[in-house]
Every structure is written in C-alpha cells, then in structure tokens.
Design an enzyme around this catalytic site. Structure first.
Site, PDB file in Angstrom:
ATOM      1  NE  ARG A  45      -1.730   2.190   3.410  1.00 38.51           N
ATOM      2  CZ  ARG A  45      -1.378   2.270   4.576  1.00 38.51           C
ATOM      3  NH1 ARG A  45      -2.064   1.211   5.545  1.00 38.51           N
ATOM      4  NH2 ARG A  45      -0.436   3.004   5.401  1.00 38.51           N
ATOM      5  CG  HIS A  52      -6.055   3.087   6.526  1.00 29.41           C
ATOM      6  ND1 HIS A  52      -6.440   1.977   6.454  1.00 29.41           N
ATOM      7  CD2 HIS A  52      -6.986   3.568   7.301  1.00 29.41           C
ATOM      8  CE1 HIS A  52      -7.478   1.492   6.732  1.00 29.41           C
ATOM      9  NE2 HIS A  52      -8.080   2.775   7.391  1.00 29.41           N
ATOM     10  CE1 TYR A  58       1.589   3.548   8.331  1.00 24.52           C
ATOM     11  CE2 TYR A  58       0.411   5.301   9.542  1.00 24.52           C
ATOM     12  CZ  TYR A  58       0.497   4.521   8.478  1.00 24.52           C
ATOM     13  OH  TYR A  58      -0.300   4.367   7.523  1.00 24.52           O
TER      14      TYR A  58
END
Lengths: 322, 384
Positions: B270, B274, B283
């Site tokens: 990805r 998100h 992160y």
C-alpha cells in the site's frame, strides 16, 4: 492547564502510566502512530513497547486480552478505534468482563478500561458514527461512562483506570478538539456514577451527555427566557438516580437529549426512573430529543440525523409551555 | 491446595509436532521485477488485445485513485481509500472473474468494481456518502465491508446459495492482511471449507493495516498457509505481477466452482496512506516506500509488454486522456445527482415502514417546515 478533551485523555493516560507501572495501553495503531485521534501520542516513547502496544486487528482479542490481563493484576486500558467496531467484542463484554467477579464470587475480577470514540458528526465512513451506550449500559456488571468536558475526560478516565470493575469509557469524538478548558494538572479524579448539574434552574430539567451536552447548551443559549437546570449525566451505568430525581422534583418538567436512536435508548430508562420516583411532581410529559430509529446515515445525510439545537429548543419550549 | 504431589513437567520426553519450518509456501510469479518472463509456460494464453486491455485497466485504477484523492483534498469527496501500489492485485484478480460472480469489496478496488459493471458516478457518490450508491446498480457487488472482515462469513453464505442453485459463479472476497486477524475471517473461511462452497478469499497483503506492519499482524510467515488449517488450499502470488495474479485467481475460481474454496494471498504494498485521514509518515520510512515504488506494478507490466512487442500498439497518452475524460464525466454526473431528501433517511430500513418510524419521519419533516433555521445545521457536502 488548558486542554481539549483529546489532550486531557492523553494527559490522564500519561499520569496513570507514570503512577502505576501495571497500567498497560494497547489497541490498533495506538503505539507507533499514537492513535488515529492521537489519544495515545507519546506513550510509546515514554513508557516503552512492553506497556504500549499495537495489536493485531481484532476487537475480540483486544477486549478479551484486556480481561485476562486485568484478571492477572494489570490495569489494561484498551482502545477500540471506533465504537462501531466494538460489536464483535460485545461477546467478551457480555460473556466475561461484566460477570467475571459475579461468576467467581469475587475471586477473579476484570478491572479494565475500554476506551472508544463514539458518536456522529465527523463525516466518516459507515460504522464510524454510532451511539450504542444504552446497549452497553444494559449489561449488569459493566460500568459505562461518557465525559463531555476536558476536565471530566481526565478525571473520569483516571477513575475508570483505577476502578475495581470493568469500565467502558465512551469518548464523544465530535467534540474531541472543539474547545479547550482548564484541566487540573497532576492527579485528578472524578467519581464515576455521579451526574453533574452544569447549571441550576427552576423551569425545566434538561439531561444530556457526551457531544449532545454541547448541542443542548447551544439550544439553551437561544432560550434566554427559560430557566433550565442542565444535568450532564456522565454515567450511564451506574445511574445517578438521585441527581436526576431531585432535579425533576424541583422543576416538575424534563427533557432528555441523546444522539442514539430513540427506541430502547437510554432516555427510556431515565423516564422510567422519573416515573418511579417523581411522577407526582411532573407538570408535563417528559420529552426526549434523540436520533431517529435508523442507522446513522452516511455523511451526506448525517446532519439530518443529529439532534441539532432547533430540535432541542422545540422540545424544551413545548415542555415548559405544556 | 492439592495435597497430593505431582512431578510437573520434570520427567517428560520432548515431542516433535508440525512446525512452521515444515512448510515452504512458494510465490507464484510470471514476470520479474524488470519485466522479463520468469516462466514462459505460465504466461496466460490471452490475445494481444487482452494484454493491452489489462494495462488500460491498471492505468485507470491508478488514475482513479490519484484523482479521487485530489477530489477529497478539495472537499469534494469524503474519506477515500486508495489502492495505489496494488493495481496488479486489484486488476489482475478482477480480470479473471465473470459478470455472474459476486464481488465482496473491501474498499480499495475501484478498478475491479468498474470492470464488474459499476458506474464510476456511483463509485464517486459512495465516497461522497450517498447511500443510493450502495445499490451497486448493474453490478454483482455486495457493498463495502467497512467493518474489517465482517463480509467474510456473509460471502460464505452467498456462495452456499450459489452452490445450492448450481450456479456457474463464485463469491469473490477482497480482504486485507488486517482482516486475517479477525474472528470473522477464521469462522467464515472455516465454514466455507466445511461446506465446500464456490468462494475465493482474496487477501491483498499490502503489508499494512493502517500502521500495523504484516510481520506484527501475525506470527505466521504467510497468509496463504492459513488455508491449510481449514482444510482448504492456498496460493501465494506476487501481487505486483498482474499476470501472476490473473493466473492465481483464475485457478482458485475454477477450483472453487468444483467445490474447493480457496484462499489466495497477493503480496503487494500500500503506497498511499491508509485513507485520506491517515499520515503514514508517522509509522514507516520513506526508504521502504521508495523501494516498493521501484517495484511498481505498472512499470513492470509495461516492461513485459515492451519485451513482448505489444507496447508499440499502446497509446499511453490516449489511455490517460480517455480515463481522465471518464473521470471528468463521472464527477459531473455525481455533481448533478439530486440533493438528498430528508425523507430518504427513513426509507429502506424495513420492507414496510413501521408506524413509529413513520411518526418520527412526519414529525421531522413538519419540524423542518416550521423551523427552516434547522437547515443552517445541515451540510450535505464532504469536508476537505
């Protein structure tokens, strides 16, 4: 210090983790990224990976794990990212958390806290907007607390973490960052199970909680001629019957505001309580202003669902003029 | 306390059981990172036009994601979940389906749904928070599973029905690596295995569930191996290799139709956040993202087309122009969609409107008429 609700929650978590090294924080995205709403920001850096953990994507594992960890003497503070994702773990709340003490005759207990943002108004996707406090409040053995102010968010969360019983701590995410107010620094507790009279008055008792406190305050600001007594219920379970009943006996009128669907909503329990203990004092039927008996719509219709101030005003005026 | 002593573990002899190391889950791959064919016999037997069509769909997926994300930034779309980086998984899988199949989407597979017959306007309306779009008109699409994993047992039930009716169609479930941690995943695929239903559980392992990397999502090495625990077969496939994904899903689909549901894991990445609400720089490292950018599924497939002599007939400019036009038209159509009527709020909850809900509706409509200032609180549009 001045803080928003989310900052106050973060502060409470920092305080409690510092004061009790058996406090453990976990959930989805709470550690590395500090939580999707940043409630747990800075905890990983300060307290390390043994006490601040990102979990796999499983609400059942998060809540079930919290129960077991609590039973082992820890003070878990689990986060469920959105309350709309709590239903899979409803099983754990029903089957274990709420009845562990009762089942084991006090031998094994689950002093855990489950924090979860709830409520509509943030224009998110499906399942990000529900208010199911009445469903959880219906479970004997589980405490359900909902703050509406930063000071209470800190004080009640601290009390929840220290509470000997499981507490579902529902956070009104719509007002997470809407305003700042003075929050006591250092240790600050607010007892669970106590409602707060935010404003005294004699014409009508208005009861709300969470984000609806703010819509209700806005409605009351538009009704300068109504001398309303405003109660912030704060605790769904246990219920502070005394504060409610005393106020209704004084005013003889009552309006209850909640965002959850009407039928089976918590207003029904409040009305039953008033009927039990203050029926003879009533000068008007108790009115409720609630969400409709539908799911919370997606963002393009969300605002129709939310009890906005004009709806609340209407009910208050009708009740006062009855 | 027990007064009779026991030895505890002190006298035992070690026992060997099945272990992680017993399992070598291979990864199916047709085209290497540089576009060269790894196994010529594995290249799908498709006409040249289909190879080019596959590329067009991948460009469409990428363009849709880019433009939808921009629309969201301008406040013209709600939260959006991009499939950037997963184009080979999304498009390769859908290419292997037929219109009669049912897709259970998880959010990032815009191109797959459009290929399956959904209109681009409706897809945009969905992300604008318009319930009507979830009718998924004209396409066998079940509706987005926003509660992660919640659709998996439902797909098992749908496939059960397909089996009972002896249909020549499968239930095709898109899910992410995060969903494999839910109870619904395990319970749903176990039931599918027991029933022997025509279901394909397609896990796009994009390495992240919001901030949670796959290595921490599960202690298992792969998703594919989880199939074995349910008496099912699994396939692990390079999710950035569109031809490999096509093979894997087509194979799984055939097996599923024969009464053997399958779990497919497409290993991909990805690249986007998100959703538009997320900030992945919190992160993960840029270097990691850049490393996966170098494994871009479109680049890889373009190299394959070039090496096969098919790229010359591909007018890249024309494809981009065409899909951008489609997008413009879809936005215009979505803009033209009628404003929501408050009455809609009360429709579709039950087959027949219950009296209490009817009463709530009438009281609300009456209030809107008497207190038009209520409209000041009503905002239909997304916020940027």
């Amino acid at each position: 210090m001045k803080a928003t609700i989310i900052e106050a929650i973060n502060d409470a978590l920092h305080e409690e983790m510092a004061s009790d090294d058996r406090t453990v924080v976990f959930g989805e995205d709470v550690a590395e990224s500090g939580g999707v709403f940043r409630a747990t920001e800075g905890l990983l850096e300060e307290f390390g990976g043994d006490r601040v953990l990102d979990t796999p994507l499983s609400e059942i594992a998060i809540v079930g794990g919290a129960i077991g960890l609590a039973a082992h003497g820890y003070r878990p503070v689990a986060e469920i990212q959105f309350s709309g994702f709590l239903p899979p773990a409803f099983d754990q709340l029903v089957t274990n958390a709420s009845r562990l003490r009762w089942r084991t005759r006090g031998e094994i207990t689950a002093p855990m806290t489950v924090r979860t943002p709830y409520g509509a108004g943030v224009r998110a996707l499906e399942h990000h907007s529900e208010s199911l406090e009445a469903s959880y409040g219906h479970l004997p053995g589980l405490k359900v607390a909902i703050p509406s102010t930063p000071a209470d968010a800190k004080g009640m969360l601290t009390s929840a973490i220290r509470d000997p019983d499981p507490v579902l701590f529902m956070e009104p995410k719509h007002v997470y960052r809407s305003f700042r107010e003075e929050v006591p620094e250092g240790e600050h507790t607010t007892p669970l199970g106590e409602a707060a009279v935010r404003r005294e008055g004699s014409d009508v008792t208005v009861i709300a909680w969470g984000a609806m406190m703010h819509n209700t305050q806005e409605a009351l600001a538009d009704l300068p001629d109504v001398d309303a007594e405003l109660i912030d219920l704060r605790s769904i379970s246990p219920l502070d019957r005394e504060t409610v009943v005393t106020s209704v006996k004084k005013t003889g009128r009552c309006v209850i505001v909640h965002e959850a669907a009407k039928s089976g909503g918590f207003a029904g329990e409040l009305i039953a309580t008033i009927n039990d203990e203050a029926l003879a004092y009533l000068e008007a039927p108790v009115r409720r202003v609630t969400g409709f008996d539908t799911p919370v719509p997606l963002l393009s219709m969300e605002d129709y669902y939310i009890p906005h101030p004009p709806r609340i005003e209407e009910a208050i005026v009708e009740t006062v003029e009855y | 306390m027990n007064e009779r002593p026991r030895p505890g573990p002190s006298g035992s002899v070690d026992v060997e059981g099945v272990s992680q190391g017993d399992l070598d889950v291979g990864t199916h791959r047709v085209v290497d990172a540089d576009g060269s064919v790894v196994s010529p016999e594995a290249v799908p037997d498709l006409d040249d036009d289909w190879f080019r069509e596959l590329y067009r769909w991948m460009v469409l997926q990428r363009t849709f994601d880019e433009r939808a994300t921009k629309l969201q930034r301008r406040g013209m779309l709600g939260t959006y979940a991009s499939g950037q980086g997963q184009e080979a998984s999304i498009i390769g899988s859908a290419f292997a389906l037929v219109d009669e199949d049912w897709i259970f989407p998880y959010g990032r597979e815009a191109g797959a749904l459009l290929m399956h017959g959904l209109s681009m306007r409706d897809l945009l309306l969905y992300w604008r928070g318009v319930e009507d779009a979830s009718r998924m008109e004209g396409a066998n699409v079940f509706g987005f599973a926003i509660s992660i994993g919640s659709h998996i047992p439902v797909a098992t039930g749908k496939a059960w029905g397909q089996k009972l009716d002896d249909e020549d169609a499968v239930s095709f479930v898109n899910l992410g690596d995060g969903a494999t941690s839910t109870g619904a995943f395990h319970e749903g695929i176990n039931f599918a295995g027991v029933l022997g239903v025509p279901a394909v559980f397609f896990t796009q392992n994009n390495q992240y569930a919001i901030s949670m990397p796959f290595e921490e999502q599960t202690a298992a090495d792969t998703v594919a191996q989880k199939a074995l625990a349910y008496g099912m077969d699994g396939i692990r496939v390079d999710g950035n290799d569109v031809l490999a994904v096509y093979n894997a899903v087509a194979t799984a689909r055939e097996r599923a139709l024969a009464g053997e549901p399958m779990l497919v894991e497409a290993v991909t990445y990805r690249r986007a956040a998100h959703t538009t609400s997320d900030d992945p720089t919190r992160y993960r490292e840029d270097e990691e993202v850049e490393a996966w950018e170098r494994r871009d599924p479109l680049e890889r497939y373009r190299s394959f087309l070039e090496k096969r002599g098919l790229l010359e007939a591909v007018d890249e400019e024309a494809i981009r122009e065409e899909v951008n036009e489609l997008f413009d038209e879809a936005v215009a159509a979505a803009d033209d969609y009628p404003e929501r009527d408050p009455e809609e709020l009360f429709e579709w909850l039950y087959a027949d409107l219950p009296p209490e809900l009817e009463r709530q509706r009438d009281a609300f409509l009456d209030l809107l008429e008497r207190r038009p200032e209520l409209y000041e609180y009503i905002e239909h549009r997304p916020k940027g």
